[in-house]
Each structure stands twice: as C-alpha cells, then as structure tokens.
Scaffold this motif. Structure first.
Motif, mmCIF file in Angstrom:
data_model
loop_
_atom_site.group_PDB
_atom_site.id
_atom_site.type_symbol
_atom_site.label_atom_id
_atom_site.label_comp_id
_atom_site.label_asym_id
_atom_site.label_seq_id
_atom_site.Cartn_x
_atom_site.Cartn_y
_atom_site.Cartn_z
ATOM 1 N N SER A 274 7.608 -6.062 -18.540
ATOM 2 C CA SER A 274 8.943 -5.483 -18.441
ATOM 3 C C SER A 274 9.089 -4.244 -19.353
ATOM 4 O O SER A 274 9.897 -3.361 -19.088
ATOM 5 C CB SER A 274 10.014 -6.515 -18.824
ATOM 6 O OG SER A 274 9.989 -6.743 -20.212
ATOM 7 N N THR B 160 8.060 -1.173 -17.326
ATOM 8 C CA THR B 160 8.658 -0.930 -16.012
ATOM 9 C C THR B 160 10.145 -0.625 -16.110
ATOM 10 O O THR B 160 10.815 -0.519 -15.090
ATOM 11 C CB THR B 160 8.423 -2.143 -15.083
ATOM 12 O OG1 THR B 160 8.814 -3.319 -15.783
ATOM 13 C CG2 THR B 160 6.968 -2.257 -14.699
ATOM 14 N N GLN B 161 10.662 -0.494 -17.328
ATOM 15 C CA GLN B 161 12.087 -0.202 -17.458
ATOM 16 C C GLN B 161 12.370 1.266 -17.254
ATOM 17 O O GLN B 161 11.597 2.095 -17.690
ATOM 18 C CB GLN B 161 12.582 -0.604 -18.847
ATOM 19 C CG GLN B 161 13.114 -2.018 -18.860
ATOM 20 C CD GLN B 161 13.190 -2.569 -20.256
ATOM 21 O OE1 GLN B 161 12.925 -1.867 -21.229
ATOM 22 N NE2 GLN B 161 13.509 -3.830 -20.395
#
Lengths: 233, 233
Positions: free
Chosen positions: B229, B232-233
């Motif tokens: 995460s 991929t933010q």
C-alpha cells in the motif's frame, strides 16, 4: 535460459569497440589495468534482476539466453547501449555565459549546467564554446564480456543480495522470514541508524522484495533497537 | 513540591517587567492579544521535565515549589533569565561590510552573521552601524504567570508526552510497554516514514525515555511496517 525476475550474479567488462577503452567492469584487476579504478567502489560480481532495466538494454537482453558459467562476448550497437548521436545536441555557448556559471571550459571537460543537464566541452575558440550534450558514449558500439557466475534461487539468498544492494555489506542487517513468506523482519544494526537516506533505502529495499521476491501481500517489518550503549559510546 | 525528573504539564505567559510586552505564552488567546501569534506553533500546555534545563533558570526553579493547579506570578531577574547585558558586546560595523553580507540594516533589525552569531541593529549613522550582540532580552527582568495544570505519574502518560514532543500529535506512534518495563516497542506510522530528521527524533526520544522514564537497562524497539500500500498510494 533465464526469465524475468531471475536473480543473477554477473561479472562483466565493457569496452568501446573502436578504441578498446574499458568503460565499466566488475573486476578490480581490469579496472586497475585500464586506469579507471575507483577506491570508493566495490569490485565484486553484480546482482542483476532480469527485467529491472538497470543495465543497458543490449547487455540485459543477452543475459536471458546465457547458461550459468558460460562466458560470452557480445557486440552492442549504440541503439541498445547509450543511444545514437543527435547532432542537434551540439550547442554553441558564449564563454562569458559559462564563466557566469563558474565554469572555465577546456576541451573534453565534462560540465554540469545549473538546470541539471550534462555536456562535454568539444572546443573553445575565441569567445565561443562548442558543447556536446549527447551522452559521452552515444553513437558508440560496445563490446561486453559477460558471465553469469551464480544464480540465486532461494528467497533467503535473494533477500541477502538485496540487503547488500540497499544497505551495507560491512554492517549487514539481520533478517527473519516467516514460514508462510508473508512477513520479513529486518533488524537494522545501530551502525546504520544515521546512514544517509536510510528511510529511502528502506523504501527501495521493501519495493524490490515485494516486486521480485515475496508474495505481493507480504509485509517488511524493520526493527531498530536503541539502548543506553548508543549514547555512551 | 516537586523533584527532579517529575513530568509537569504547565501553562505560562511571560512579560517584560518594564514594558508589559508579552514575550512567550502557551495560550493562543494571549498570543493573539499580544500580536505574537504564530500559526506554526501549537498553543497547548507544555511538557516540562524538572532538571532538564529547557526553560530559563528562574522559571524552572519556581516550578519545584508549586502545588498542582496553583497559579503563581514570579519576577525573574536577568541573571536567572537571559543574562545581564554586556556593554562590550555592542559593536560598530561599517555599512559596506554588512552590505557585502547582503544585509541592509535598519534600527531594531535582527541580523544573522555568516559566522552564525546573532545581533540587533541599534542605529545606522552615516556609514557606521551600531549592533548589539547581547540577547534581545538580556538585562530584562521578566514577569511570568505560571501554573502546573497536570502532573504525569504513570510511565505510559510520560511516554505519551514524549512521543508528542519528538514525533507528531497528528500521526501518533503506537507503543507497547513490557510488564518488567525493560522493553518499549514503538510503532512508527507510515505517514512519518519520510519525516525530516526521523532518525534524530528516534535517538532523542530514546534518550529521554532512558534518562527520565524507564530503567537504565531498558531497550526502545522501533518498528516500521512496509507493505504494498505504501507504493500504490
């Protein structure tokens, strides 16, 4: 025959085809012979992850078709190395302008401009300076001798190689991989607590591990232990 | 009555005795009234650890003898505040010399010299500039109104206050203290991974915890968890 995401440990020496000049090598002996030895660099076989595009295209491509321990010599044309030469990238700049930037040019001098671009001085004639903004190796065919000396298959070997890439061989982080391979605990030794860019290195190591080694939904857990000894040394 | 290493949460407002001018306050209201409001600062009661010498001497000393919730007004003479004035620290500098350093002086202007020292311009007469290198509050008696609004007794409250001091109230690290109080695990939230000076903050937090809260032989274990995460933010 190798495939994407394979971890190879490779030795190579690259030369300019026309001149035979060594431009890059993993061998200390070759570097010294060629007078390009850099004492800040570690001359050891390099980790290459196929598909990463850290090497020039022609060199990475040939690796896919090699066998372990097979040494190969390849000729790489400019378009698969540092690109072809673009004549429109040769500029004339006034000597005064360069001096304003603190640059006193002489032929073959590499220059870095205030906008971050690089070039090479070709000539200084009167007040006019000819600067080539092409990569110094643009337009050159290269000859590489390359050999895969080891293939890493085990996750732990791969993690070890990535720790070496992003941290320090001298103060190697310890790690522990859970049985389901979804949790990797990395203990940063105290000698690295003030390492420059430590947080960026952690991020890039984690990214490589998630992309190339462990399942996508894994976690990398960094651990740093501080105690009194850190303040009393 | 308090003693060394006590953790106090205090409110205070300090004024120059002669002029009544507010120089420092933990109250947003007072700061706004006095026209010294700084939107980058959090106006909340401050953590004071007795014996730390982060406050001026006269202010820290009075805290030892206060009772919780007792408000006290104290007069602090210069020697227990910002020192007495040293007339030999008033210098005459030529206007040309200042201009060379990129400084165009005017009266009451604070100046920072290239050697890192500070001063205040007193006057500019012809080509001569009078500069006072004393602290702007040297020689001043101060009046402080001060109140201990809370006393922290529990280790966990103290740890919480120190996390607030060194990290971020917005993204508060979580922590877990072992029963024998020898091991404190602190989980850094991902929002702080790229916080400026993170490693220095970790070091200073650990130092405060070891010095003021937990047994000398304790360990502070920082933990940072990276997963997909983050990229991929």
């Amino acid at each position: 025959m190798f495939k994407d995401k394979d971890f190879l440990i490779v030795e190579y020496t690259g030369r300019i085809k026309d001149t035979g000049e060594v431009i890059d090598t993993t061998s200390e002996e070759e570097a010294k012979k060629a007078n390009i030895y850099d004492s800040d660099r570690r001359y050891v076989p390099q980790l290459v992850i196929l598909g990463e595009h850290r090497l020039i295209k022609g060199l990475e491509e040939v690796l896919y078709s090699l066998d372990p321990d097979q040494e190969k010599e390849v000729e790489i044309p400019p378009e698969n190395a540092y690109g072809t030469r673009d004549p429109s990238k040769v500029k004339i700049v006034s000597l005064g302008e360069l001096r304003k930037q603190g640059i006193t040019p002489y032929p073959n001098m590499p220059v870095r401009f205030s906008d971050g671009t690089y070039g090479t001085v070709k000539s200084v004639t009167g007040g006019r300076v000819l600067i080539d903004m092409n990569h110094p190796l643009a337009g050159r065919s290269l000859i590489y001798k390359i050999k895969v000396v080891k293939v890493l298959n085990d996750e732990k070997e791969k993690i070890d190689a990535l720790l070496d890439r992003w941290f320090s061989r001298k103060y190697m982080p310890a790690f522990e991989l859970s049985e389901d391979k979804k949790s990797l605990k990395v203990t940063i030794p105290k000698e690295l607590f003030l390492l420059e860019d430590l947080q960026t290195r952690k991020l890039l190591f984690a990214k490589d591990v998630i992309t190339y080694v462990l399942p996508e939904d894994c976690s990398i857990i960094y651990q740093e232990i501080y105690n009194k000894s850190i303040f009393t040394q």
